[in-house]
Design an enzyme around this catalytic site. Sequence first.
Site, PDB file in Angstrom:
ATOM      1  N   TYR A   1      27.500 -12.693 -19.384  1.00  0.00           N
ATOM      2  CA  TYR A   1      28.338 -12.920 -20.560  1.00  0.00           C
ATOM      3  C   TYR A   1      27.922 -11.909 -21.626  1.00  0.00           C
ATOM      4  CZ  TYR A   1      29.513 -17.509 -18.550  1.00  0.00           C
ATOM      5  OH  TYR A   1      29.942 -18.521 -17.741  1.00  0.00           O
TER       6      TYR A   1
ATOM      7  N   LEU B   1      39.648 -27.095 -20.115  1.00  0.00           N
ATOM      8  CA  LEU B   1      40.842 -27.159 -20.960  1.00  0.00           C
ATOM      9  C   LEU B   1      41.895 -26.157 -20.506  1.00  0.00           C
ATOM     10  CD1 LEU B   1      38.922 -27.384 -24.350  1.00  0.00           C
ATOM     11  CD2 LEU B   1      39.775 -29.251 -22.924  1.00  0.00           C
ATOM     12  N   GLY B   2      41.732 -25.625 -19.283  1.00  0.00           N
ATOM     13  CA  GLY B   2      42.717 -24.720 -18.736  1.00  0.00           C
ATOM     14  C   GLY B   2      42.310 -23.269 -18.753  1.00  0.00           C
ATOM     15  N   GLY B   3      41.282 -22.916 -19.512  1.00  0.00           N
ATOM     16  CA  GLY B   3      40.808 -21.534 -19.530  1.00  0.00           C
ATOM     17  C   GLY B   3      41.798 -20.598 -20.182  1.00  0.00           C
TER      18      GLY B   3
ATOM     19  N   PRO C   1      45.873 -22.308 -21.241  1.00  0.00           N
ATOM     20  CA  PRO C   1      45.579 -23.632 -21.799  1.00  0.00           C
ATOM     21  C   PRO C   1      46.507 -24.721 -21.279  1.00  0.00           C
ATOM     22  CG  PRO C   1      45.545 -21.952 -23.511  1.00  0.00           C
ATOM     23  CD  PRO C   1      46.082 -21.287 -22.268  1.00  0.00           C
TER      24      PRO C   1
END
Length: 285
Positions: free
Chosen positions: A59, A211-213, A216
């Site tokens: 990251y 949350l859907g990435g 969304p």
Amino acid sequence: MTTATFSLGDRTVGRVGYGAMQLAGPGVFGPPRDHNAALTVLREAVALGVNHIDTSDFYGPHVTNRLIREALSPYPDNLTLVTKIGARRGSDGAWLPAFSPEELVAAVHDNLRHLGLEALDVVNLRVMFDVHGPAEGEIAPMLEPLAELRRKGLVRHVGLSNVTEAQVAEGRAICPIVCVQNQYNLAHRRDDALIDALARDGIAYVPFFPLGGFSPLQSKALSDVSARLGVTPIQVALAWLLRRSPNILLIPGTSSVAHLRENLAAGDLVLSDDAMAELNAIGAV
């Protein structure tokens, strides 16, 4: 925030944790937009009772681990840091496989150095046969080097990410697996059977993109339930995951203190059986 807990190996963590991915720059690449704000979010998370933080040296790369060390070291005794290896970032920000034995060993040492630790609590092997989702393939050649680092004491516990049921079984024959981290949410229910099987064996399931990435969650049922309860759709989606199975641990990420508090409050949201039935229907469409 809920006081409900679950185990990650010999660690006991709250079921609502924090994912550090969004602390890096746009596209999880480069430095944060606001360095001090990122430090504040991390410190506030721990102050509010979070004791499970998910991160990775890819990251940024290296950005979130360095932020975590700056913000929180020396670490509280009850804080569990979970990282992952198996990928690297291209110069353009691309997500690339990095699971040769040499790359995996180097990644563990990079995580140790950037987090300022002598041993990592949990390391998830991110399987990258397909960047976008689980794909079958033998994981033993990449898991065995990680299992050896566990025997040496550099890694306390091992998890798997982006894996199939067959790969979970293969992995458990090589070394103890304390968690599985796959994509799962109200609309993406591929792992229903896997979650139930892991729950029976006391193994944590940690959904990413809860949350859907990058796409969304959007659903009339989700909006209707949240409106009736006077909370946000995000809070309902997180509360649904917590009720879905006791072994589910949440790691919603945010770079905002306000959103952090909102996410943690979802741990106290109680969904009725009728609301659960309405929400369950989303994944059946």
